[in-house]
Design a protein around this motif. Structure first.
Motif, mmCIF file in Angstrom:
data_model
loop_
_atom_site.group_PDB
_atom_site.id
_atom_site.type_symbol
_atom_site.label_atom_id
_atom_site.label_comp_id
_atom_site.label_asym_id
_atom_site.label_seq_id
_atom_site.Cartn_x
_atom_site.Cartn_y
_atom_site.Cartn_z
ATOM 1 N N ALA A 4 -0.527 -2.731 1.627
ATOM 2 C CA ALA A 4 -1.896 -2.193 1.660
ATOM 3 C C ALA A 4 -1.996 -1.030 2.639
ATOM 4 O O ALA A 4 -2.653 -0.017 2.355
ATOM 5 C CB ALA A 4 -2.884 -3.293 2.045
ATOM 6 N N PHE A 5 -1.336 -1.165 3.789
ATOM 7 C CA PHE A 5 -1.377 -0.096 4.788
ATOM 8 C C PHE A 5 -0.679 1.154 4.262
ATOM 9 O O PHE A 5 -1.159 2.275 4.460
ATOM 10 C CB PHE A 5 -0.711 -0.572 6.080
ATOM 11 C CG PHE A 5 -0.748 0.445 7.191
ATOM 12 C CD1 PHE A 5 -1.922 0.726 7.851
ATOM 13 C CD2 PHE A 5 0.408 1.138 7.555
ATOM 14 C CE1 PHE A 5 -1.962 1.672 8.875
ATOM 15 C CE2 PHE A 5 0.381 2.078 8.568
ATOM 16 C CZ PHE A 5 -0.811 2.343 9.234
ATOM 17 N N LEU A 6 0.449 0.959 3.573
ATOM 18 C CA LEU A 6 1.167 2.098 3.000
ATOM 19 C C LEU A 6 0.294 2.832 1.976
ATOM 20 O O LEU A 6 0.263 4.062 1.937
ATOM 21 C CB LEU A 6 2.457 1.628 2.340
ATOM 22 C CG LEU A 6 3.611 1.226 3.260
ATOM 23 C CD1 LEU A 6 4.744 0.624 2.448
ATOM 24 C CD2 LEU A 6 4.113 2.417 4.074
ATOM 25 N N ILE A 7 -0.408 2.056 1.143
ATOM 26 C CA ILE A 7 -1.271 2.665 0.134
ATOM 27 C C ILE A 7 -2.405 3.442 0.790
ATOM 28 O O ILE A 7 -2.713 4.574 0.389
ATOM 29 C CB ILE A 7 -1.838 1.580 -0.810
ATOM 30 C CG1 ILE A 7 -0.715 1.038 -1.694
ATOM 31 C CG2 ILE A 7 -2.969 2.147 -1.675
ATOM 32 C CD1 ILE A 7 -1.126 -0.112 -2.577
ATOM 33 N N ILE A 8 -3.028 2.863 1.801
ATOM 34 C CA ILE A 8 -4.139 3.540 2.489
ATOM 35 C C ILE A 8 -3.671 4.825 3.145
ATOM 36 O O ILE A 8 -4.291 5.888 2.991
ATOM 37 C CB ILE A 8 -4.778 2.597 3.530
ATOM 38 C CG1 ILE A 8 -5.478 1.431 2.825
ATOM 39 C CG2 ILE A 8 -5.776 3.362 4.404
ATOM 40 C CD1 ILE A 8 -5.972 0.366 3.765
ATOM 41 N N ILE A 9 -2.553 4.746 3.883
ATOM 42 C CA ILE A 9 -2.002 5.938 4.530
ATOM 43 C C ILE A 9 -1.618 6.985 3.485
ATOM 44 O O ILE A 9 -1.855 8.193 3.650
ATOM 45 C CB ILE A 9 -0.782 5.582 5.391
ATOM 46 C CG1 ILE A 9 -1.202 4.704 6.575
ATOM 47 C CG2 ILE A 9 -0.094 6.845 5.904
ATOM 48 C CD1 ILE A 9 -2.168 5.364 7.531
ATOM 49 N N GLY A 10 -1.033 6.516 2.383
ATOM 50 C CA GLY A 10 -0.639 7.439 1.327
ATOM 51 C C GLY A 10 -1.823 8.150 0.703
ATOM 52 O O GLY A 10 -1.786 9.366 0.486
ATOM 53 N N LEU A 11 -2.889 7.407 0.427
ATOM 54 C CA LEU A 11 -4.083 8.015 -0.172
ATOM 55 C C LEU A 11 -4.732 9.014 0.780
ATOM 56 O O LEU A 11 -5.173 10.090 0.357
ATOM 57 C CB LEU A 11 -5.087 6.920 -0.551
ATOM 58 C CG LEU A 11 -4.700 6.032 -1.733
ATOM 59 C CD1 LEU A 11 -5.727 4.930 -1.936
ATOM 60 C CD2 LEU A 11 -4.556 6.857 -3.002
ATOM 61 N N ILE A 12 -4.784 8.659 2.060
ATOM 62 C CA ILE A 12 -5.352 9.587 3.050
ATOM 63 C C ILE A 12 -4.532 10.872 3.098
ATOM 64 O O ILE A 12 -5.074 11.986 3.122
ATOM 65 C CB ILE A 12 -5.409 8.920 4.443
ATOM 66 C CG1 ILE A 12 -6.449 7.785 4.454
ATOM 67 C CG2 ILE A 12 -5.757 9.955 5.525
ATOM 68 C CD1 ILE A 12 -6.468 6.987 5.744
#
Length: 317
Positions: A4-12
């Motif tokens: 989830a953290f990877l996805i959030i950082i990636g989207l940002i």
């Protein structure tokens, strides 16, 4: 790091990087004296699709063709139903018949080409090269057809797309620096997003294709959503429509074309069975709605949005 953290950082990273890349490229082009029409047609169109391009390339090279294909198909579905639906709900959109006949026809052509490639079961290098050549021909024809002393209504849309890019104009050096930082952030964001998406699919027991069609596709479409909302708030609804049509054309002919040239892909069965048909139906729905009185009303925007909610519900169920 958690998925989830990877996805959030990636989207940002994709959202901020994509916005910086477009802003820097547009500002640099203005300092070179490039016409607003060319900027709107090429740089804004390519720039807002950069997150999809980098993400699909990263996924394809990582062996995750489901994410790469799902990103393109899901982005087009999201553009047509989600983004255009929200834009029409915010304000009714007036449609220029000439621009719709040309750009709408090319979007339908691109959609049919994508449908044929998907049913073939593989997007080869030859298919990718064909897609890219059709895109180049479309851009060349558009630039040629808009030549003339007076500004046509369709040309005015591309000019407005260039004006819709936020931020002031910078010097050439600063513009290049902003664009370069944006490109780096976009690449890093794509890597984080793909890594997180693969981990999420494995942990949740979902296919990579479903993750590509939902989380990845929605995330990479954020630049188009921001551009469309800005355009509607400036009472430039035709820019929102042009942005969606142009993005869908670029996604199929440019992103899928370039990705297939770099890394040919097999088409996941899920997309053959359902999602390519949803994408085709969404493209047809746009044409039907926009030709009805040459206006996209709020109720029609509500229908588009409801269709997207129903599609997501079916997909995740």
């Amino acid at each position: 790091m958690s998925a989830a953290f990877l996805i959030i950082i990636g989207l940002i990273g994709l959202i901020i990087g994509g916005e910086m890349l477009v802003r820097g490229a547009v500002s640099g082009a203005k300092s070179f004296g490039v016409s607003p029409m060319v900027i709107g047609l090429t740089l804004v169109g390519f720039g807002t699709s950069t997150p999809e391009l980098v993400t699909s390339l990263q996924a394809a090279l990582s062996g995750s063709s489901g994410i790469a294909m799902g990103n393109v198909v899901g982005s087009n579905i999201g553009n047509a139903l989600l983004i255009l639906g929200i834009a029409a709900l915010l304000a009714p959109i007036a449609v220029d018949p000439k621009a719709l006949r040309r750009d709408g026809a090319v979007m339908v052509l691109a959609t049919l080409m994508c449908l044929a490639a998907v049913l073939f079961g593989e997007v080869s290098r030859l298919i990718g090269a064909t897609f890219l050549m059709v895109l180049i021909a479309y851009l060349a024809f558009t630039l040629w057809s808009e030549k003339g002393p007076s500004i046509s209504a369709s040309e005015a849309v591309y000019v407005a797309e260039a004006d819709a890019v936020p931020g002031p104009d910078y010097t050439l050096g600063i513009s290049i620096g902003i664009a370069a930082i944006g490109l780096v952030l976009t690449i890093l964001g794509a890597r984080f997003l793909v890594s997180g998406a693969v981990s999420t699919a494995q942990a949740a027991g979902l296919s990579e294709t479903v993750i590509g069609l939902t989380i990845v596709a929605i995330g990479t479409s954020m630049p188009e959503l921001v551009t469309s909302i800005i355009a509607v708030r400036k009472s430039q609804g035709d820019v929102a429509l042009g942005n969606v049509l142009g993005s869908n054309i670029f996604n199929i002919l440019g992103i899928l074309g370039i990705t297939a040239i770099v890394q040919p892909m097999a088409v996941p069965l899920e997309i053959i069975r359902l999602d390519i048909w949803v994408m085709s139906a969404a493209a047809l729905l746009i044409i039907v709605f926009t030709r009805s009185g040459w206006r996209l009303a709020r109720r029609e925007g509500g229908v588009l949005l409801a269709c997207y909610v129903g599609y997501l519900g079916w997909l995740l169920a």
